[in-house]
Design a protein around this motif. Sequence first.
Motif, PDB file in Angstrom:
ATOM      1  N   UNK A  90       0.802  -1.225   0.000  1.00 19.32           N
ATOM      2  CA  UNK A  90       0.000   0.000   0.000  1.00 19.32           C
ATOM      3  C   UNK A  90       0.840   1.282   0.000  1.00 19.32           C
ATOM      4  N   UNK A  91       1.926   1.302   0.741  1.00 21.84           N
ATOM      5  CA  UNK A  91       2.677   2.537   0.984  1.00 21.84           C
ATOM      6  C   UNK A  91       3.725   2.816  -0.094  1.00 21.84           C
ATOM      7  N   UNK A  92       4.387   1.796  -0.559  1.00 24.19           N
ATOM      8  CA  UNK A  92       5.464   1.990  -1.535  1.00 24.19           C
ATOM      9  C   UNK A  92       4.882   2.004  -2.947  1.00 24.19           C
ATOM     10  N   UNK A  93       4.210   3.070  -3.269  1.00 29.68           N
ATOM     11  CA  UNK A  93       3.459   3.162  -4.514  1.00 29.68           C
ATOM     12  C   UNK A  93       4.311   3.621  -5.694  1.00 29.68           C
ATOM     13  N   UNK A  94       3.861   3.223  -6.878  1.00 33.12           N
ATOM     14  CA  UNK A  94       4.485   3.647  -8.129  1.00 33.12           C
ATOM     15  C   UNK A  94       4.336   5.167  -8.254  1.00 33.12           C
ATOM     16  N   UNK A  95       5.400   5.810  -8.662  1.00 28.97           N
ATOM     17  CA  UNK A  95       5.371   7.265  -8.801  1.00 28.97           C
ATOM     18  C   UNK A  95       5.700   7.990  -7.514  1.00 28.97           C
ATOM     19  N   UNK A  96       5.746   7.266  -6.417  1.00 29.43           N
ATOM     20  CA  UNK A  96       6.139   7.859  -5.134  1.00 29.43           C
ATOM     21  C   UNK A  96       7.435   7.206  -4.644  1.00 29.43           C
ATOM     22  N   UNK A  97       7.431   5.876  -4.522  1.00 26.60           N
ATOM     23  CA  UNK A  97       8.608   5.165  -4.024  1.00 26.60           C
ATOM     24  C   UNK A  97       9.466   4.579  -5.141  1.00 26.60           C
ATOM     25  N   UNK A  98       8.890   4.351  -6.292  1.00 25.37           N
ATOM     26  CA  UNK A  98       9.644   3.770  -7.410  1.00 25.37           C
ATOM     27  C   UNK A  98       8.950   4.143  -8.716  1.00 25.37           C
ATOM     28  N   UNK A  99       9.603   3.805  -9.816  1.00 25.22           N
ATOM     29  CA  UNK A  99       9.036   4.116 -11.120  1.00 25.22           C
ATOM     30  C   UNK A  99       9.230   5.584 -11.473  1.00 25.22           C
ATOM     31  N   UNK A 100       8.562   6.002 -12.518  1.00 26.04           N
ATOM     32  CA  UNK A 100       8.684   7.382 -12.979  1.00 26.04           C
ATOM     33  C   UNK A 100       8.257   8.348 -11.881  1.00 26.04           C
ATOM     34  N   UNK A 101       9.188   9.225 -11.480  1.00 30.98           N
ATOM     35  CA  UNK A 101       8.909  10.191 -10.423  1.00 30.98           C
ATOM     36  C   UNK A 101       8.960   9.604  -9.024  1.00 30.98           C
ATOM     37  N   UNK A 102       9.210   8.328  -8.898  1.00 33.44           N
ATOM     38  CA  UNK A 102       9.196   7.648  -7.599  1.00 33.44           C
ATOM     39  C   UNK A 102      10.533   7.700  -6.895  1.00 33.44           C
ATOM     40  N   UNK A 103      10.910   8.864  -6.458  1.00 33.04           N
ATOM     41  CA  UNK A 103      12.221   9.053  -5.840  1.00 33.04           C
ATOM     42  C   UNK A 103      12.156   9.588  -4.416  1.00 33.04           C
ATOM     43  N   UNK A 104      11.026   9.503  -3.783  1.00 30.76           N
ATOM     44  CA  UNK A 104      10.832  10.138  -2.471  1.00 30.76           C
ATOM     45  C   UNK A 104      11.721   9.560  -1.370  1.00 30.76           C
ATOM     46  N   UNK A 105      12.157   8.319  -1.535  1.00 29.12           N
ATOM     47  CA  UNK A 105      12.960   7.691  -0.481  1.00 29.12           C
ATOM     48  C   UNK A 105      14.436   7.590  -0.837  1.00 29.12           C
ATOM     49  N   UNK A 106      14.808   8.114  -1.980  1.00 30.35           N
ATOM     50  CA  UNK A 106      16.209   8.031  -2.408  1.00 30.35           C
ATOM     51  C   UNK A 106      17.134   8.617  -1.347  1.00 30.35           C
ATOM     52  N   UNK A 107      18.202   7.883  -1.072  1.00 26.36           N
ATOM     53  CA  UNK A 107      19.216   8.345  -0.136  1.00 26.36           C
ATOM     54  C   UNK A 107      18.954   8.006   1.321  1.00 26.36           C
ATOM     55  N   UNK A 108      17.787   7.462   1.636  1.00 31.45           N
ATOM     56  CA  UNK A 108      17.504   7.075   3.023  1.00 31.45           C
ATOM     57  C   UNK A 108      18.136   5.720   3.319  1.00 31.45           C
ATOM     58  N   UNK A 109      18.282   5.414   4.596  1.00 32.19           N
ATOM     59  CA  UNK A 109      18.794   4.114   5.024  1.00 32.19           C
ATOM     60  C   UNK A 109      17.615   3.209   5.368  1.00 32.19           C
TER      61      UNK A 109
END
Length: 191
Positions: A90-109
């Motif tokens: 539910x939380x790791x959605x396409x366009x938010x966590x991955x895929x096109x535009x899905x970079x919100x978590x980049x660089x986190x541990x």
Amino acid sequence: MTAQKENVQRKTLVIIAHPELHKGSRVNQKLAQAAAQHTTTVHDLYAAYGNTAIHVEREQQLLLDHDRIIFQFPVWWYSCPSLLKQWFDDVLTYGWAYGEGGNKLHGKEWGLAVTAGGSDFAYTPQGYNHFPLEQLLRPFEVTASIIGTTFLPVFSVYNAMQLSEEELELKAEEYAIHLTSAMNPLCTSAV
């Protein structure tokens, strides 16, 4: 800035997924207490969502607000409890966590803290489970890679149901150090 100051400033979120956390999971309770004393936020998924839908935006905001995310859970059928799997879906959605535009978590541990009822020997090719625990947890590592996070060494507790009080205290202390230390990210899990 020293490594010690960096550790103090890191905002850590521990997401706990154990349906029996408050009814008999002695080890996960102790680890949760250690996390509460040494991290920014401890979030109990079963307390928050037991029989209700996951509030996706709230969960995504929690992830955005923290630098290090640790998932604490017992290994059940070589994976995680069902609510945590649902959380990932539910939380790791396409366009938010991955895929096109899905970079919100980049660089986190991104890391795991797991408990297993079996011994460390049970998680060897000669043992009951035939595979090392780190190999069974690979889907979580792949997820970390796909969402652009750094996968941290796994914190594991074997023989969870047989630990003495002294052994459990030591594991809780080790967990606190694990949560607050600067970790050298690995490409593969270290147990």
